[in-house]
Design an enzyme around this catalytic site. Structure first.
Site, PDB file in Angstrom:
ATOM      1  N   CYS A 122      89.806  84.621 116.165  1.00  0.00           N
ATOM      2  CA  CYS A 122      90.225  85.553 116.874  1.00  0.00           C
ATOM      3  C   CYS A 122      89.730  87.076 116.428  1.00  0.00           C
ATOM      4  O   CYS A 122      89.398  87.089 115.184  1.00  0.00           O
ATOM      5  CB  CYS A 122      91.994  85.232 116.876  1.00  0.00           C
ATOM      6  SG  CYS A 122      92.543  86.219 118.156  1.00  0.00           S
ATOM      7  N   CYS A 124      92.312  89.781 116.615  1.00  0.00           N
ATOM      8  CA  CYS A 124      93.558  90.588 116.421  1.00  0.00           C
ATOM      9  C   CYS A 124      93.949  91.105 114.853  1.00  0.00           C
ATOM     10  O   CYS A 124      94.325  92.082 115.002  1.00  0.00           O
ATOM     11  CB  CYS A 124      94.781  89.667 117.113  1.00  0.00           C
ATOM     12  SG  CYS A 124      95.090  88.020 116.283  1.00  0.00           S
ATOM     13  N   CYS A 132      93.826  90.495 121.049  1.00  0.00           N
ATOM     14  CA  CYS A 132      92.964  89.188 120.643  1.00  0.00           C
ATOM     15  C   CYS A 132      91.581  89.505 121.330  1.00  0.00           C
ATOM     16  O   CYS A 132      90.849  88.414 121.416  1.00  0.00           O
ATOM     17  CB  CYS A 132      93.663  88.094 120.829  1.00  0.00           C
ATOM     18  SG  CYS A 132      95.296  87.986 119.999  1.00  0.00           S
ATOM     19  N   LYS A 201      99.162  77.838 123.226  1.00  0.00           N
ATOM     20  CA  LYS A 201      99.649  78.618 122.349  1.00  0.00           C
ATOM     21  C   LYS A 201     100.649  79.474 123.017  1.00  0.00           C
ATOM     22  O   LYS A 201     100.419  80.150 124.269  1.00  0.00           O
ATOM     23  CB  LYS A 201      98.835  79.564 121.847  1.00  0.00           C
ATOM     24  CG  LYS A 201      99.206  80.562 120.871  1.00  0.00           C
ATOM     25  CD  LYS A 201      98.041  81.252 120.139  1.00  0.00           C
ATOM     26  CE  LYS A 201      98.416  82.399 119.231  1.00  0.00           C
ATOM     27  NZ  LYS A 201      97.463  83.263 118.538  1.00  0.00           N
ATOM     28  N   ARG A 223     101.644  90.072 124.056  1.00  0.00           N
ATOM     29  CA  ARG A 223     100.399  89.225 124.454  1.00  0.00           C
ATOM     30  C   ARG A 223     100.785  88.146 125.533  1.00  0.00           C
ATOM     31  O   ARG A 223     100.131  87.039 125.624  1.00  0.00           O
ATOM     32  CB  ARG A 223     100.187  88.419 123.024  1.00  0.00           C
ATOM     33  CG  ARG A 223      99.624  89.414 121.671  1.00  0.00           C
ATOM     34  CD  ARG A 223      98.785  88.631 120.666  1.00  0.00           C
ATOM     35  NE  ARG A 223      98.406  89.297 119.803  1.00  0.00           N
ATOM     36  CZ  ARG A 223      98.759  89.429 118.434  1.00  0.00           C
ATOM     37  NH1 ARG A 223      99.568  88.760 118.207  1.00  0.00           N
ATOM     38  NH2 ARG A 223      98.089  90.342 117.591  1.00  0.00           N
ATOM     39  N   LYS A 254     101.202  75.109 119.197  1.00  0.00           N
ATOM     40  CA  LYS A 254     101.828  76.258 118.591  1.00  0.00           C
ATOM     41  C   LYS A 254     102.894  77.166 119.305  1.00  0.00           C
ATOM     42  O   LYS A 254     102.406  77.520 120.433  1.00  0.00           O
ATOM     43  CB  LYS A 254     100.796  77.124 118.257  1.00  0.00           C
ATOM     44  CG  LYS A 254     101.016  78.396 117.197  1.00  0.00           C
ATOM     45  CD  LYS A 254      99.807  79.204 116.807  1.00  0.00           C
ATOM     46  CE  LYS A 254     100.001  80.355 116.161  1.00  0.00           C
ATOM     47  NZ  LYS A 254      99.157  81.031 115.538  1.00  0.00           N
ATOM     48  N   SER A 280     104.980  80.920 111.417  1.00  0.00           N
ATOM     49  CA  SER A 280     105.850  81.611 110.438  1.00  0.00           C
ATOM     50  C   SER A 280     107.372  81.636 110.644  1.00  0.00           C
ATOM     51  O   SER A 280     107.809  81.548 109.441  1.00  0.00           O
ATOM     52  CB  SER A 280     105.288  83.189 110.301  1.00  0.00           C
ATOM     53  OG  SER A 280     105.244  83.617 111.585  1.00  0.00           O
ATOM     54  N   TYR A 319     103.149  76.252 106.281  1.00  0.00           N
ATOM     55  CA  TYR A 319     103.392  77.210 104.807  1.00  0.00           C
ATOM     56  C   TYR A 319     104.113  76.409 104.013  1.00  0.00           C
ATOM     57  O   TYR A 319     104.041  76.630 102.798  1.00  0.00           O
ATOM     58  CB  TYR A 319     104.129  78.188 105.066  1.00  0.00           C
ATOM     59  CG  TYR A 319     103.514  79.126 106.240  1.00  0.00           C
ATOM     60  CD1 TYR A 319     102.064  79.920 105.776  1.00  0.00           C
ATOM     61  CD2 TYR A 319     103.827  78.991 107.522  1.00  0.00           C
ATOM     62  CE1 TYR A 319     101.412  80.693 107.022  1.00  0.00           C
ATOM     63  CE2 TYR A 319     102.839  79.932 108.723  1.00  0.00           C
ATOM     64  CZ  TYR A 319     101.688  80.549 108.370  1.00  0.00           C
ATOM     65  OH  TYR A 319     101.154  81.279 109.086  1.00  0.00           O
TER      66      TYR A 319
HETATM   67 ZN   LIG Z   1      94.857  86.665 118.047  1.00  0.00          ZN
END
Ligand SMILES: [Zn+2]
Length: 329
Positions: A122, A124, A132, A201, A223, A254, A280, A319
């Site tokens: 990507c 970004c 992006c 996404k 976005r 995601k 996250s 994570y």
């Molecule tokens: Zn991105």
């Protein structure tokens, strides 16, 4: 047969019976550990909104990879924080960029034999505007210009494959990126490099803490013109079908927990391997509850991962990967 002939509790009586009846398992090999590479030496900078997550210099990332391999994790997903950013995100496709340097160092480590090295594709993290793709001004304001962005993304993927990426994972959500990346990889001799496309996404509030970790918050707008509306399941299935037609070898969903129904629908749509990204915000809200003593980490971590596997994901980017592997070990 109903009660009293049928008694569901008979098979739950002991731990060994429950273990034998268990339908879904999570193993360390199903888990992918995200890594945020940053410049410098011996840097291990905590991400404030994600306790236990760090920006790592390459030498630290190699140590982290050794631990991941010892724990039996499936692989690493690499993101980069470049030294400097520009309009076109040139750090993403620079052969001496942070992810490319990291890939070479990781490839040289024995740990890499046991781990799949996945490079996030990507722009970004590398653009000064945080979007992006290539941004242009139109009568309706600033937009991300789809087609010119494809070339930059394809260059990024080729450069990562050249540096040693086992898999490239485009996360930008531009139309046509999978085909463009496949064409470029093949033309450069990387016919064997698989594409893991972030096929569905969603534009999600749960990415908030990542933007601190990857320093990739958009400097204007949002976005929503390229990531999907969280309300749309049929559109997600169209995105997946298109990415598969363009040559995606695997897909990544995601976020994970707020979208388990989408993972299930994807599982029913296609036989290709499916990954899910426990993003996250999912991680940080659980961490916040652990810090408050409101949830038991050992149980909640594994339950969250089992739910994602049960929905239909073959592997999970999380994570919690190291923590979960320790619990499973
Ligand atoms: Zn991105």
């Amino acid at each position: 047969m109903s009660f009293p002939q049928s008694r569901m509790r008979r098979l739950r009586r002991t731990e060994s019976l429950r273990a034998l009846m268990r339908e879904t398992a999570v193993t360390p090999g199903d888990l992918i550990h995200p890594i945020f590479l940053c410049p410098g030496i011996a840097v291990r900078r905590p991400v404030a909104s994600m306790p236990g997550v760090f920006n790592l210099s390459i030498d630290e990332a190699v140590r982290e990879a050794e631990e991941a391999a010892r724990l039996g994790l499936g692989g690493l997903l690499l993101f980069g924080l470049p030294e400097s950013k520009d309009e076109l995100g040139s750090g993403a496709y620079d052969d001496e960029g942070i992810v490319q340097l990291g890939l070479r160092a990781l490839k040289a480590s024995p740990a890499s034999k046991k781990l799949v090295l996945i490079a996030d594709v990507c722009l970004c993290e590398y653009t000064n505007h945080g979007h992006c793709g290539k941004v242009i001004e139109t009568a309706d304001g600033w937009i991300v210009d789809n087609d010119p962005s494809l070339d930059l993304l394809a260059r990024t993927a080729v450069s990562q494959a050249k540096a040693g990426a086992d898999v490239v994972a485009p996360s930008d959500m531009m139309d046509g990126r999978v085909a463009a990346i496949r064409r470029a990889l093949d033309a450069a001799g990387y016919q064997q490099t698989p594409i893991l496309s972030y096929a569905s996404k969603f534009a999600s509030a749960f990415y908030g803490p990542f933007r601190e970790a990857a320093d990739s918050a958009p400097q204007f707008g949002d976005r929503k013109t390229y990531q999907m509306d969280g309300a749309n399941l049929r559109e997600a299935l169209r995105e997946i079908s298109l990415d598969l037609e363009e040559g995606a070898d695997m897909i990544l969903m995601k976020p994970a927990m707020p979208y388990l129904d989408v993972i299930r629908a994807a599982r029913e749509l296609t036989g290709v391997p499916i990954g899910a990204y426990q993003v996250s915000g999912e991680y940080s809200m659980l961490q916040a509850a652990f810090q408050k003593g409101w949830l038991d980490p050992n149980r909640a971590i594994l339950e969250s991962l089992v739910s994602i596997r049960r929905a239909g994901a073959d592997f999970i980017v999380t994570y919690f990967a190291k923590e979960a592997a320790k619990l499973l070990g």
